[in-house]
Structure formats: C-alpha cells, structure tokens
Design an enzyme around this catalytic site. Structure first.
Site, PDB file in Angstrom:
ATOM      1  N   GLU A 112       0.762  -1.219   0.118  1.00 25.33           N
ATOM      2  CA  GLU A 112       0.076   0.023  -0.071  1.00 25.33           C
ATOM      3  C   GLU A 112       1.020   1.377  -0.130  1.00 25.33           C
ATOM      4  OE1 GLU A 112      -1.955  -1.625   3.547  1.00 25.33           O
ATOM      5  OE2 GLU A 112      -0.845  -0.030   4.632  1.00 25.33           O
ATOM      6  N   CYS A 125       3.593   8.363   0.785  1.00 20.92           N
ATOM      7  CA  CYS A 125       4.204   7.382   1.927  1.00 20.92           C
ATOM      8  C   CYS A 125       4.273   6.118   1.041  1.00 20.92           C
ATOM      9  CB  CYS A 125       3.378   7.275   3.015  1.00 20.92           C
ATOM     10  SG  CYS A 125       4.020   5.944   4.454  1.00 20.92           S
ATOM     11  N   CYS A 132       6.858  -7.550   6.563  1.00 23.27           N
ATOM     12  CA  CYS A 132       8.050  -6.950   6.880  1.00 23.27           C
ATOM     13  C   CYS A 132       8.656  -8.069   8.002  1.00 23.27           C
ATOM     14  CB  CYS A 132       7.902  -5.884   7.886  1.00 23.27           C
ATOM     15  SG  CYS A 132       9.004  -4.893   8.626  1.00 23.27           S
ATOM     16  N   CYS A 136       7.617  -5.727  14.995  1.00 33.41           N
ATOM     17  CA  CYS A 136       7.103  -4.969  16.163  1.00 33.41           C
ATOM     18  C   CYS A 136       5.865  -5.425  16.435  1.00 33.41           C
ATOM     19  CB  CYS A 136       7.371  -3.642  15.414  1.00 33.41           C
ATOM     20  SG  CYS A 136       8.748  -3.095  14.930  1.00 33.41           S
ATOM     21  N   CYS A 139       2.320  -3.479  15.277  1.00 34.71           N
ATOM     22  CA  CYS A 139       2.378  -3.209  13.734  1.00 34.71           C
ATOM     23  C   CYS A 139       1.529  -4.407  13.140  1.00 34.71           C
ATOM     24  CB  CYS A 139       3.739  -2.648  13.544  1.00 34.71           C
ATOM     25  SG  CYS A 139       3.780  -2.758  11.519  1.00 34.71           S
ATOM     26  N   GLY A 187       7.175  -2.402   5.528  1.00 30.61           N
ATOM     27  CA  GLY A 187       8.806  -2.925   5.319  1.00 30.61           C
ATOM     28  C   GLY A 187       9.553  -2.183   6.143  1.00 30.61           C
ATOM     29  N   GLU A 188      10.798  -2.596   6.242  1.00 27.82           N
ATOM     30  CA  GLU A 188      11.945  -1.930   6.901  1.00 27.82           C
ATOM     31  C   GLU A 188      12.636  -1.446   5.678  1.00 27.82           C
ATOM     32  OE1 GLU A 188      13.689  -0.449   9.513  1.00 27.82           O
ATOM     33  OE2 GLU A 188      15.247  -0.249   8.355  1.00 27.82           O
ATOM     34  N   SER A 244      12.865   5.241  14.017  1.00 26.82           N
ATOM     35  CA  SER A 244      11.728   4.463  14.688  1.00 26.82           C
ATOM     36  C   SER A 244      12.280   3.988  16.271  1.00 26.82           C
ATOM     37  CB  SER A 244      10.818   3.350  14.069  1.00 26.82           C
ATOM     38  OG  SER A 244      10.371   3.877  12.833  1.00 26.82           O
ATOM     39  N   LEU A 245      12.221   4.950  17.234  1.00 28.29           N
ATOM     40  CA  LEU A 245      12.661   4.755  18.276  1.00 28.29           C
ATOM     41  C   LEU A 245      11.566   4.077  19.265  1.00 28.29           C
ATOM     42  CD1 LEU A 245      15.551   4.774  19.744  1.00 28.29           C
ATOM     43  CD2 LEU A 245      14.717   6.933  21.011  1.00 28.29           C
ATOM     44  N   ASN A 320      -2.435   4.351  16.249  1.00 30.58           N
ATOM     45  CA  ASN A 320      -3.938   4.171  15.597  1.00 30.58           C
ATOM     46  C   ASN A 320      -4.299   2.937  16.272  1.00 30.58           C
ATOM     47  OD1 ASN A 320      -5.825   4.331  13.994  1.00 30.58           O
ATOM     48  ND2 ASN A 320      -4.698   4.207  11.995  1.00 30.58           N
ATOM     49  N   CYS A 363       0.432   2.083   8.693  1.00 28.15           N
ATOM     50  CA  CYS A 363       1.206   1.232   7.893  1.00 28.15           C
ATOM     51  C   CYS A 363       0.619  -0.211   8.121  1.00 28.15           C
ATOM     52  CB  CYS A 363       2.473   1.354   7.758  1.00 28.15           C
ATOM     53  SG  CYS A 363       3.358   0.570   9.417  1.00 28.15           S
TER      54      CYS A 363
HETATM   55  S1  SF4 Z   1       6.436  -2.065   9.200  1.00 26.34           S
HETATM   56 FE1  SF4 Z   1       7.899  -0.775  10.589  1.00 26.34          FE
HETATM   57  S2  SF4 Z   1       6.850  -1.090  12.384  1.00 26.34           S
HETATM   58 FE2  SF4 Z   1       5.954  -2.490  11.268  1.00 26.34          FE
HETATM   59  S3  SF4 Z   1       7.301  -4.338  11.741  1.00 26.34           S
HETATM   60 FE3  SF4 Z   1       8.133  -3.484  10.087  1.00 26.34          FE
HETATM   61  S4  SF4 Z   1       9.628  -1.897  10.892  1.00 26.34           S
HETATM   62 FE4  SF4 Z   1       8.269  -2.639  12.650  1.00 26.34          FE
END
Ligand code: SF4
Length: 381
Positions: A112, A125, A132, A136, A139, A187-188, A244-245, A320, A363
């Site tokens: 997306e 974006c 991913c 996390c 997410c 994704g990272e 992204s801390l 969110n 995301c």
């Molecule tokens: S998309 Fe971003 S927040 Fe989601 S798992 Fe991957 S790195 Fe983590």
C-alpha cells in the site's frame, strides 16, 4: 517476443528465491535503459523518449506516446513499462486530501501507499517490502512477516503513479506536483538496502532519468539497522533519516522493536548522530505514543536527556488503535505532558497529524485487511 530475465535477488531467509517482477525501466539508470533499448534493436534515444513519458509526463499508455513510431510503441512500452502494480482499492478521506492505494503485485502480494495533500506540498508514503520481518508487536505489517523485498521499480512506481494522481488535480487545495516522498509504508527500507537506494536515485534524478525530487524532500525510516545507517551516510545523499525509536530504554525497546536486541539504543543513536554529522540533516526521532507502555513522564525525561543538544527532532505519533488490539493510544493530556517535558529539555518536538485514520491510514492496515471486508487488522503506528 523476447523473454525478460528476472531481476536477480538475494535468497530469502529460507534460502528460496522469491519470484521477482519483470524488469522495468525504473530498475535501470539511463545508460542501462539505452543499452536495453539497443538490445531490442531500437535506437538508443528511444530510452530517453520513453523515460520522458514515464517520469516527465507521468504517461504510461503507449497510445499517448505519439513521438514514437506507431509500429514500436506497444513493444517498447511492453518491454520497458510492464505493469507492476494493479490497483485493488483506492480510498479517499480528509475531503480527498488523503488517498490510500492498495496494490496487488505480479505474484499476488499486497502493498500500500498513501498520498497526502497539504496546502504547500504533496507527500506520498511508499512501501519498500511486501510484509516486514522486523516483528514490531504493535504493527499490523509486522504480524504477518516478510513476503519479499520490492524491486526498485515497484518502489518507484508507487511514487510515479501517485504523482500522476496529484497531477490530475483531484487533491483539492494542494499543488499538483508531488514534492515529498517518505519511506514509511510497509517494510523496513534499510532491510532492502540496494533497491531502496537505487529507488532514491531514480526519485531524485532529473527527468527524463528520474522524477526530479529534491533529496531533502525524501525521508527514509528505519527501526535502527546500524550498519545500514552507516552505509547510507556514505552514499553522498542528503535524505532525512527517520529513526523509529519508540522507547528510550533497552528494556522496553527490546520488546517494542525486537531488532533492539541486536543493536541497543546507544548504538542506534550513535549511528544516527554520525548520520546527522555526515549529511548535515536533522534526524527525525519517531515515537509512537502507546498508552501506559512508553508514555510515562520519566521516559519523556530520559528521551530528553538522550536527545538534548543533538541535531534531532521528535515526531510523536498517536498510535492508531484497532478493535481487539491490546495497544491503545495515549490520552491527550499524557501526550501533552510528554511534549512539554521534551521541549523543556530543549528538544524540538511535534505531534504527527493523524491522516487517513478512517481508511486504515497507518502502515500495514489496508493490506492486512486485504481486498475483503475482513477485520483481521492489528494495531500499528
Ligand atoms: S513495518 Fe515498521 S513498525 Fe511494522 S514491523 Fe516493520 S519495521 Fe516494525
């Protein structure tokens, strides 16, 4: 018809080669496209012509490429501009200023992108991976794991497609030209390093080689892959790094951002400050505000101490929340106190606007919902 070689990719974690898409002109720089066109038996300048349609005029329909001989238009477009993204859903909210696109890739993967119109700019974006692998826990994308890396052209095509949407004038009250790109979709980005860097080079190269965006208007987010941050600093690019801390202490960050078990807060911040020193770009510290998890005053104070005096800006992101998730957004008074403490520590801080909430704007949420009306979504930031 010539069969197209597949783009070579690294094997995935299980040693298999994921099916990558057909080669597209955005995978190649201009000399690469000229060589390809010559291989196809056409004069090399056709590469520039097709590139100008795609990047300069945002045109991909061969019928509209009237400067190309009618007999070769279809073939050249078929070879250089194969369809990479098929729209599954396009949704709008915020009076049309936010538009979210869900795409199906050639192998059925869903990714997306979001377009956000503001009075002074248009931002997209984009996603860098299908799924991913960073896991996390808050997410939606992270819950499903990694399917595969996107190709350079799959990344670029999201921006080019949405640049065309903006140019059509449907985003009322915003300029018609795409100006900013953030790699904050699925994704990272730094886990798909070489393709993301190639995509950045396409986005910033002047037309007809690329989209002609300013490097300063590109933001690459990362959960903190330290060697890749250091490598990015050496690329002679001045894109903004968004880290992204989400937690200032290793104990909590080990849980919220599992890659922290490999590279600790201090190592990640050291790499970020070195990035800032090398590029002169202020680092954006992303911090999702999660109720009773990372929003305590003492964590604001600790974050303030870590960032005081650094070339950094904190971007607080109201989480969110989605039904059924154990993660919730911090209450507004808690958020305000967090901001106050950071600012008292001398740290520039803003709260991100929450565009697209009504269309699963964060995301991974739209792709997690797929093209059905299922409610299998998880919370995300
Ligand atoms: S998309 Fe971003 S927040 Fe989601 S798992 Fe991957 S790195 Fe983590």
């Amino acid at each position: 018809m010539t069969s197209l070689p597949l783009i070579s990719v690294d094997p995935d974690a299980r040693g298999r080669r994921p099916a990558m898409p057909p080669r597209h002109l955005a995978d190649l720089d201009l000399p690469g496209r000229q060589a390809l066109v010559a291989e196809l038996g056409e004069p090399a300048f056709r590469a520039k012509q097709v590139s100008n349609h795609y990047f300069g005029r945002l045109v991909r329909d061969p019928e509209r490429m009237t400067d190309l001989p009618a007999a070769t238009r279809e073939r050249l477009a078929g070879e250089l501009l194969p369809t990479l993204l098929t729209p599954v859903r396009e949704l709008a909210c915020d009076d049309g200023a936010t538009r979210k696109a869900l795409w199906r890739l050639h192998d059925g993967s869903l990714v997306e992108s979001v377009l956000m119109g503001y009075p002074d700019r248009v931002t997209v974006c984009i996603s860098s991976q299908a799924g991913c692998g960073m896991a996390c826990p808050f997410c939606a994308t992270g819950q499903a794991g990694l399917t595969r890396n996107l190709s350079t052209a799959e990344i670029v095509d999201q921006a080019v497609y949405l640049a065309g949407v903006a140019a059509s004038g449907v985003v009322a009250g915003s300029p018609p030209r795409l100006s900013h790109v953030v790699f904050m979709g699925m994704g990272e980005p730094l886990a798909n390093y070489s393709r993301v860097v190639a995509a950045i080079r396409r986005l910033v190269a002047p037309a007809p080689e690329g989209l002609g965006l300013s490097q300063r208007h590109i933001t690459v987010s990362t959960v903190g892959l330290v060697p890749a941050i250091r490598r990015l600093a050496s690329e002679d690019l001045s894109v903004t790094l968004a880290l992204s801390l989400h937690a200032p202490d290793d104990e909590l960050r080990d849980e919220l951002v599992p890659v922290n078990q490999r590279w600790k807060v201090s190592e990640v911040l050291d790499a970020a400050w070195d990035y800032a020193a090398t590029t002169g770009r202020r680092v954006s510290i992303e911090y999702a505000m999660i109720k009773d998890v990372n929003d305590q005053p003492w964590r604001a104070d600790l974050l303030g101490r870590l960032l005081a005096g650094k070339l950094a800006h904190v971007n607080l992101i109201p989480l969110n929340p989605t039904p059924g998730s154990r993660w919730d957004a911090s209450p507004k008074p808690v958020e305000r106190e967090f901001v106050r403490r950071l600012r008292d520590a001398g740290v520039s801080t803003t709260v991100r606007d929450t565009r697209g909430r009504e269309i699963d704007g964060a995301c991974g949420q739209l792709a997690a919902a797929g093209d059905t009306d299922g409610d299998s979504r998880a919370a995300t930031a």
